[in-house]
Design an enzyme around this catalytic site. Structure first.
Site, short mmCIF file in Angstrom:
data_model
loop_
_atom_site.label_atom_id
_atom_site.label_comp_id
_atom_site.label_asym_id
_atom_site.label_seq_id
_atom_site.Cartn_x
_atom_site.Cartn_y
_atom_site.Cartn_z
N HIS A 233 0.65 -1.42 -0.17
CA HIS A 233 -0.09 -0.27 0.25
C HIS A 233 1.05 1.33 -0.27
O HIS A 233 1.67 1.26 -1.02
CB HIS A 233 -1.02 -0.12 1.35
CG HIS A 233 -2.18 1.28 1.30
ND1 HIS A 233 -2.26 1.15 0.06
CD2 HIS A 233 -2.68 1.15 2.37
CE1 HIS A 233 -3.47 2.41 0.49
NE2 HIS A 233 -4.02 2.09 1.81
N HIS B 212 -2.29 -1.92 -9.75
CA HIS B 212 -2.92 -1.53 -8.49
C HIS B 212 -4.56 -2.06 -8.97
O HIS B 212 -4.60 -2.70 -10.25
CB HIS B 212 -3.21 0.06 -9.36
CG HIS B 212 -3.74 1.01 -8.48
ND1 HIS B 212 -5.59 0.25 -7.87
CD2 HIS B 212 -3.65 1.72 -7.47
CE1 HIS B 212 -5.38 1.80 -6.94
NE2 HIS B 212 -4.32 2.49 -6.30
N ASP C 110 2.89 5.63 -6.95
CA ASP C 110 4.20 5.52 -6.04
C ASP C 110 5.51 5.35 -6.94
O ASP C 110 6.30 5.47 -6.43
CB ASP C 110 4.29 4.58 -4.80
CG ASP C 110 3.24 4.48 -4.12
OD1 ASP C 110 2.94 5.99 -2.95
OD2 ASP C 110 2.49 3.41 -3.46
N1 ACO Z 1 5.00 -6.56 -10.67
C1 ACO Z 1 5.20 -7.99 -11.52
N2 ACO Z 1 3.86 -8.85 -11.08
C2 ACO Z 1 2.43 -8.14 -11.09
C3 ACO Z 1 2.52 -7.06 -9.95
C4 ACO Z 1 3.87 -6.45 -10.02
N3 ACO Z 1 3.96 -4.95 -9.31
N4 ACO Z 1 1.38 -6.64 -9.72
C5 ACO Z 1 0.71 -7.35 -10.24
N5 ACO Z 1 1.52 -8.35 -10.52
C6 ACO Z 1 0.85 -9.92 -11.55
C7 ACO Z 1 0.21 -10.58 -10.15
O1 ACO Z 1 2.07 -11.19 -10.00
C8 ACO Z 1 -0.25 -11.37 -10.83
O2 ACO Z 1 0.03 -12.45 -12.14
P1 ACO Z 1 -1.25 -14.01 -12.85
O3 ACO Z 1 -2.37 -13.65 -13.03
O4 ACO Z 1 0.13 -13.61 -13.43
O5 ACO Z 1 -0.45 -14.45 -11.03
C9 ACO Z 1 -1.52 -10.48 -12.25
O6 ACO Z 1 -0.22 -8.85 -12.20
C10 ACO Z 1 -2.48 -9.78 -10.33
O7 ACO Z 1 -2.00 -9.64 -9.83
P2 ACO Z 1 -2.66 -9.45 -8.45
O8 ACO Z 1 -2.02 -9.61 -7.04
O9 ACO Z 1 -4.23 -10.51 -8.59
O10 ACO Z 1 -2.85 -7.68 -8.23
P3 ACO Z 1 -3.98 -6.76 -6.77
O11 ACO Z 1 -4.73 -6.38 -7.52
O12 ACO Z 1 -4.18 -8.24 -5.62
O13 ACO Z 1 -2.41 -6.25 -6.40
C11 ACO Z 1 -0.98 -4.25 -5.96
C12 ACO Z 1 -2.64 -5.06 -6.76
C13 ACO Z 1 -1.08 -5.64 -4.50
C14 ACO Z 1 -0.83 -2.70 -5.80
C15 ACO Z 1 -0.03 -4.99 -7.16
O14 ACO Z 1 -0.10 -4.91 -8.39
C16 ACO Z 1 1.15 -5.07 -6.41
O15 ACO Z 1 1.54 -5.69 -5.81
N6 ACO Z 1 2.58 -4.00 -7.20
C17 ACO Z 1 3.43 -3.39 -6.31
C18 ACO Z 1 2.93 -3.17 -5.01
C19 ACO Z 1 2.78 -0.68 -5.32
O16 ACO Z 1 3.26 -0.74 -5.55
N7 ACO Z 1 1.84 -1.38 -4.23
C20 ACO Z 1 1.14 0.14 -4.50
C21 ACO Z 1 0.04 0.60 -5.01
S1 ACO Z 1 -1.03 2.15 -5.45
C22 ACO Z 1 -1.49 2.08 -3.15
O17 ACO Z 1 -1.17 2.09 -2.61
C23 ACO Z 1 -1.30 4.06 -2.76
#
Ligand code: ACO
Length: 428
Positions: A268, A307, A363
């Site tokens: 987050h 996201h 971010d």
């Molecule tokens: N890098 C690589 N792969 C990713 C990323 C990433 N940053 N984010 C998602 N994926 C992939 C997952 O591995 C998944 O792949 P799969 O289908 O092969 O298993 C697919 O994309 C979907 O990902 P989920 O985890 O289901 O997406 P979710 O909506 O649950 O997660 C989140 C959203 C937590 C923001 C995620 O994208 C992440 O971890 N990002 C990196 C952390 C980040 O930047 N957080 C800040 C968010 S903005 C904020 O809070 C202000």
């Protein structure tokens, strides 16, 4: 609209139910009538991580994640970031409409009056270890405010809610600045109420021996834009924590502390800190392709990418990228920008990221700006928490006044042992 109903056939019993839709959604409680036996609990929705569950009605923030739209109270984020001050936007988010001149003056005077901390808060903060993480200090110090304002527990009193909202918004910046100075081993700086809110924050951060701190107007405006962009984002993890904890009628200080704790996590608000660590790990532009390959092989995530809601470019990231230019004009370019730009270019042209609709989020660039301004990496999430407190408090006020809200208490699908015979210690 007519026919706003859903017909559900339960294939276990052959029975058919007609359920009225509510604003395009199914009320989960309407599913409770669907059962195979009369004494059964009834049908529930199973939705871990609330992927498809609306927990409230809200009129504060609108997001269309596919189109990359973000609006506060109907105003596009791009317009607010260009034309409004932090307190003007805060007034809008809290009250629903933009203030006129006298309303803004009054609101500004109220916030300014409450920027001071009780001296004992300062003493409490002095007790933290010299290298305590500022988010840990922020969570604890905001929770501690609850002990200074015990009347805050009267959450059904609108005048008290208003006063504590003002206090919290005003004091968040002062506590945040004290956290920063604490890590540097520098004396805390008292608020200077002759400056505006952002300039005063800069003074509390960076004032040294000079009699009056002179804030750089370009940096002050960039900080203000970043604060506007981070103010609210509907039902994200920390806002959900704010609403869930607040639903027990806990006071707004401990409730805000819970929201800050939720923001701290690396998935987050903690992501901006992780972005800088990731850019450090990459080291140089040439290493970007190998790093992206590593992520694609499932070794970690590209921090600042992806996201839950945006499946398009995060509109905030676009504005931040522009603000970065202005900041670098003053501070000189952060060398990590080149790595970030290359990372974005490589990722956005790669099938893995395209297929999953992974774009830079808020971010991805904010940390690079904050670092260029002179903030330590640990402070990034604190800088997120200051403006987000406005959003949390607006959502908390909305929740308290919503007659449909009760204590937040989800159900579960029980998967444990059904009933076991107790075995005495000597026989285990
Ligand atoms: N890098 C690589 N792969 C990713 C990323 C990433 N940053 N984010 C998602 N994926 C992939 C997952 O591995 C998944 O792949 P799969 O289908 O092969 O298993 C697919 O994309 C979907 O990902 P989920 O985890 O289901 O997406 P979710 O909506 O649950 O997660 C989140 C959203 C937590 C923001 C995620 O994208 C992440 O971890 N990002 C990196 C952390 C980040 O930047 N957080 C800040 C968010 S903005 C904020 O809070 C202000």
């Amino acid at each position: 609209m007519e026919n706003e109903t859903l017909t559900i056939t339960d294939n276990r019993t052959g029975k058919t139910y007609t359920v009225q839709l509510f604003k395009g959604a199914v009320r989960s409680m309407d599913l409770r009538q669907i059962k195979t036996e009369t004494d059964e609990f009834g049908l529930m929705c199973y939705d871990p991580a609330f992927m498809n569950t609306a927990s409230c009605q809200s009129s504060i923030t609108y997001i269309d994640g596919d189109k990359g739209i973000l609006r506060y109270r109907g105003y596009p984020i791009e317009v607010l970031a260009e034309k409004c001050s932090f307190l003007e936007t805060a007034y809008l988010v809290l009250n629903g409409d933009l203030p006129n001149k006298s309303q803004l003056d009054e609101f500004t005077a109220e916030i300014t009056r409450h920027t001071m901390l009780h001296e004992n808060t300062k003493k409490l903060m002095e007790g933290f270890h010299y290298d305590a993480h500022p988010m840990g200090m922020l969570v604890s110090s905001v929770a501690a405010l609850s002990t200074f304002y015990p009347e805050a527990k009267n959450v059904h009193d609108p005048a008290i809610r208003h006063l504590e909202t003002i206090r919290l918004i005003a004091k968040m910046a002062t506590i945040a600045a004290h956290c920063y100075r604490h890590n540097l081993g520098m004396p805390y700086v008292y608020p200077d109420n002759s400056l505006n809110d952002t300039e005063n924050f800069m003074s509390m951060l960076w004032k040294r021996a000079e009699p009056k701190y002179e804030p750089n107007p370009v940096l002050a405006r960039a900080l203000e834009i970043l604060f506007i962009l981070h103010m609210d984002h509907e039902q994200n993890c920390s806002t959900n924590a704010m609403r869930a904890v607040g639903s027990s009628l806990a006071d707004p200080y401990v409730t805000t502390a819970a929201a800050i704790a939720a923001l701290y996590g690396p998935l987050h608000g903690g992501a901006n800190e992780q972005v800088l660590r990731m850019l450090d790990e990459i080291g140089s532009v040439e290493n970007v392709p190998a790093f992206v390959d590593k992520i694609k092989a499932g070794k970690g995530r590209l921090m600042g990418f992806g996201h839950r809601v945006y499946k398009n470019y995060d509109p905030r990231a676009k504005i931040i990228k522009q603000a970065a230019e202005a900041v670098f004009g003053v501070t000189g370019k952060n060398p990590k920008l080149e790595i970030a730009l290359e990372l974005e270019r490589v990722a956005l042209s790669d099938e893995y990221f395209i297929k999953r609709k992974l774009y830079p989020n808020v971010d991805f660039y904010s940390g690079i700006i904050y670092q260029a301004m002179g903030f330590t990496t640990e402070m990034f999430t604190v800088l997120f928490a200051i403006p987000r407190a406005v959003g949390w408090l607006a959502q908390w006020q909305e929740m308290i006044q919503d007659p449909e809200q009760k204590i937040a208490r989800p159900r579960q699908i029980f998967t444990g042992h059904w009933l076991r015979d107790f075995v005495p210690m000597e026989k285990r």
